[in-house]
Write an enzyme that holds these catalytic residues in place. Sequence first.
Site, PDB file in Angstrom:
ATOM      1  N   ASP A  19     -10.250 -47.553 -31.075  1.00  0.00           N
ATOM      2  CA  ASP A  19      -9.919 -47.637 -29.556  1.00  0.00           C
ATOM      3  C   ASP A  19      -9.592 -48.963 -29.285  1.00  0.00           C
ATOM      4  O   ASP A  19     -10.050 -49.955 -29.871  1.00  0.00           O
ATOM      5  CB  ASP A  19     -11.026 -47.219 -29.106  1.00  0.00           C
ATOM      6  CG  ASP A  19     -10.873 -46.632 -27.523  1.00  0.00           C
ATOM      7  OD1 ASP A  19      -9.658 -46.659 -27.179  1.00  0.00           O
ATOM      8  OD2 ASP A  19     -11.764 -46.132 -26.999  1.00  0.00           O
ATOM      9  N   ARG A  62       2.539 -51.478 -25.551  1.00  0.00           N
ATOM     10  CA  ARG A  62       1.497 -50.484 -26.056  1.00  0.00           C
ATOM     11  C   ARG A  62       1.739 -50.241 -27.610  1.00  0.00           C
ATOM     12  O   ARG A  62       0.686 -50.426 -28.335  1.00  0.00           O
ATOM     13  CB  ARG A  62       1.090 -49.290 -25.643  1.00  0.00           C
ATOM     14  CG  ARG A  62       0.631 -49.377 -24.146  1.00  0.00           C
ATOM     15  CD  ARG A  62       0.243 -47.949 -23.373  1.00  0.00           C
ATOM     16  NE  ARG A  62      -0.622 -47.198 -24.389  1.00  0.00           N
ATOM     17  CZ  ARG A  62      -2.108 -47.182 -23.930  1.00  0.00           C
ATOM     18  NH1 ARG A  62      -2.438 -48.090 -23.185  1.00  0.00           N
ATOM     19  NH2 ARG A  62      -2.767 -46.567 -24.534  1.00  0.00           N
ATOM     20  N   HIS A 106      -0.433 -50.519 -31.353  1.00  0.00           N
ATOM     21  CA  HIS A 106      -0.764 -49.205 -32.387  1.00  0.00           C
ATOM     22  C   HIS A 106      -0.128 -49.984 -33.661  1.00  0.00           C
ATOM     23  O   HIS A 106      -0.742 -49.758 -34.501  1.00  0.00           O
ATOM     24  CB  HIS A 106       0.158 -48.194 -31.876  1.00  0.00           C
ATOM     25  CG  HIS A 106      -0.229 -47.347 -30.711  1.00  0.00           C
ATOM     26  ND1 HIS A 106      -1.641 -47.274 -30.470  1.00  0.00           N
ATOM     27  CD2 HIS A 106       0.389 -47.108 -29.488  1.00  0.00           C
ATOM     28  CE1 HIS A 106      -1.991 -46.672 -29.556  1.00  0.00           C
ATOM     29  NE2 HIS A 106      -0.506 -46.663 -28.899  1.00  0.00           N
ATOM     30  N   THR A 111      -6.023 -34.193 -30.683  1.00  0.00           N
ATOM     31  CA  THR A 111      -5.298 -33.042 -29.878  1.00  0.00           C
ATOM     32  C   THR A 111      -4.809 -33.418 -28.472  1.00  0.00           C
ATOM     33  O   THR A 111      -4.045 -32.972 -28.049  1.00  0.00           O
ATOM     34  CB  THR A 111      -5.941 -31.713 -30.133  1.00  0.00           C
ATOM     35  OG1 THR A 111      -7.439 -31.910 -29.473  1.00  0.00           O
ATOM     36  CG2 THR A 111      -6.165 -31.248 -31.605  1.00  0.00           C
ATOM     37  N   LEU A 116     -12.157 -45.369 -52.989  1.00  0.00           N
ATOM     38  CA  LEU A 116     -12.554 -44.919 -51.681  1.00  0.00           C
ATOM     39  C   LEU A 116     -11.952 -43.629 -51.200  1.00  0.00           C
ATOM     40  O   LEU A 116     -10.789 -43.335 -51.403  1.00  0.00           O
ATOM     41  CB  LEU A 116     -12.111 -45.900 -50.600  1.00  0.00           C
ATOM     42  CG  LEU A 116     -12.363 -45.838 -49.106  1.00  0.00           C
ATOM     43  CD1 LEU A 116     -13.871 -45.945 -48.849  1.00  0.00           C
ATOM     44  CD2 LEU A 116     -11.336 -46.632 -48.006  1.00  0.00           C
ATOM     45  N   ARG A 130     -17.484 -46.950 -32.837  1.00  0.00           N
ATOM     46  CA  ARG A 130     -16.443 -46.850 -31.965  1.00  0.00           C
ATOM     47  C   ARG A 130     -16.034 -48.434 -31.381  1.00  0.00           C
ATOM     48  O   ARG A 130     -17.071 -48.970 -31.024  1.00  0.00           O
ATOM     49  CB  ARG A 130     -16.797 -45.951 -30.838  1.00  0.00           C
ATOM     50  CG  ARG A 130     -15.706 -45.684 -29.853  1.00  0.00           C
ATOM     51  CD  ARG A 130     -15.516 -44.640 -28.678  1.00  0.00           C
ATOM     52  NE  ARG A 130     -14.397 -44.603 -28.109  1.00  0.00           N
ATOM     53  CZ  ARG A 130     -13.824 -43.433 -27.395  1.00  0.00           C
ATOM     54  NH1 ARG A 130     -14.626 -42.291 -27.669  1.00  0.00           N
ATOM     55  NH2 ARG A 130     -12.646 -43.534 -27.008  1.00  0.00           N
ATOM     56  N   ARG A 161     -18.373 -42.543 -25.765  1.00  0.00           N
ATOM     57  CA  ARG A 161     -18.401 -41.211 -26.016  1.00  0.00           C
ATOM     58  C   ARG A 161     -17.572 -40.846 -27.267  1.00  0.00           C
ATOM     59  O   ARG A 161     -17.129 -41.592 -28.028  1.00  0.00           O
ATOM     60  CB  ARG A 161     -17.434 -40.887 -24.799  1.00  0.00           C
ATOM     61  CG  ARG A 161     -15.986 -41.456 -24.544  1.00  0.00           C
ATOM     62  CD  ARG A 161     -15.397 -40.953 -23.357  1.00  0.00           C
ATOM     63  NE  ARG A 161     -13.942 -41.312 -23.513  1.00  0.00           N
ATOM     64  CZ  ARG A 161     -13.528 -42.422 -23.151  1.00  0.00           C
ATOM     65  NH1 ARG A 161     -14.257 -43.575 -22.568  1.00  0.00           N
ATOM     66  NH2 ARG A 161     -12.119 -42.700 -23.214  1.00  0.00           N
TER      67      ARG A 161
END
Length: 237
Positions: A17, A30, A34, A63, A128, A185, A191
Site C-alpha cells: 500500500d 500514480r 506502481h 477484485t 522462496l 501492511r 485494515r
Amino acid sequence: MKQAEQKAPRHVAIILDGNGRWAKKRLLPRKAGHVAGSKTVEQICEDAYDLGIEYLTVYAFSTENWKRPEDEVEALMRLLRQYLKDCIKRSTKNNMCVRVLGDITPLQEDMKRSIRELEEATKNNTGLHFQVALNYGSRDEMLRGMRQLCRQVKEGQLEPEDIDEEQFAACLDTRGIPEPDLLIRTSGEKRLSNFLLWQLAYTEFYFTDVLWPDFNKQELSKAIDYYNGRERRFGAV
C-alpha cells in the site's frame, strides 16, 4: 547465504500500500508509484529469502481494484503483464517457486498464458515460495471454494456433515501453503481489505507508516523483530 540473526516467520504476507501516495509526494503520476512498487517487490523477494522466510505472499491486484480509474487500471495491467514475462527468468535465477492466487478468468489470454507458463516453469524450484494475489478477493475465493464443495456434494462425492476446515481449506487458492505467521501492511492503513480472511485467523499483524516503494530489508527486519517480540497465544485468555 541466509542470515541467522533473526528467527524469521515461515510465511509472511504483505499488503502493498502507498504507491499512489509515494508518487504524489514526488509530483509524479500514480503509475510511477506502481513502477517503483514493482521494483520493491523484486528486491523484497531476495531480502525475504535472505532473512530466512520460506513463503512470501503479496497482494498485487484485488477484485476491487477494477473500480479504479480506467487509465490507472490499464497501467497496472501493463505493468503486471511485463512483470509476469520477466518473472520466469528472475525466478529461474533465484530458484523461486511462483504461484498466482485469485480468479484469473477475467484476464486477457496472454496474461493467463504467462501465468500458466510461469507456474509450470518454477513449480520444482526449491527457494522462496512466492505467491502473487492477482484479481484476488478473499470473499470471492471463499465463495468459489464453497461452490466447489457444493458440486462435490451434488455429485455424491461428499456428505455435507463430512465437510471440515481441512476440506474447505483444500478448496481455496492457498491450498498446500501454510497459513501466514505475519501480515505486514504498509502506508499506515490498518485494515485487511478482503485479503486472506480465512488464512489470517491466527496471524500476527504489523502496520507501518512506510510507503511500499520505500519498504526495504531494514523495514522487513523491523517487522520480524516485532513478530519475535510477540507472545503468541491460542484460544481464549
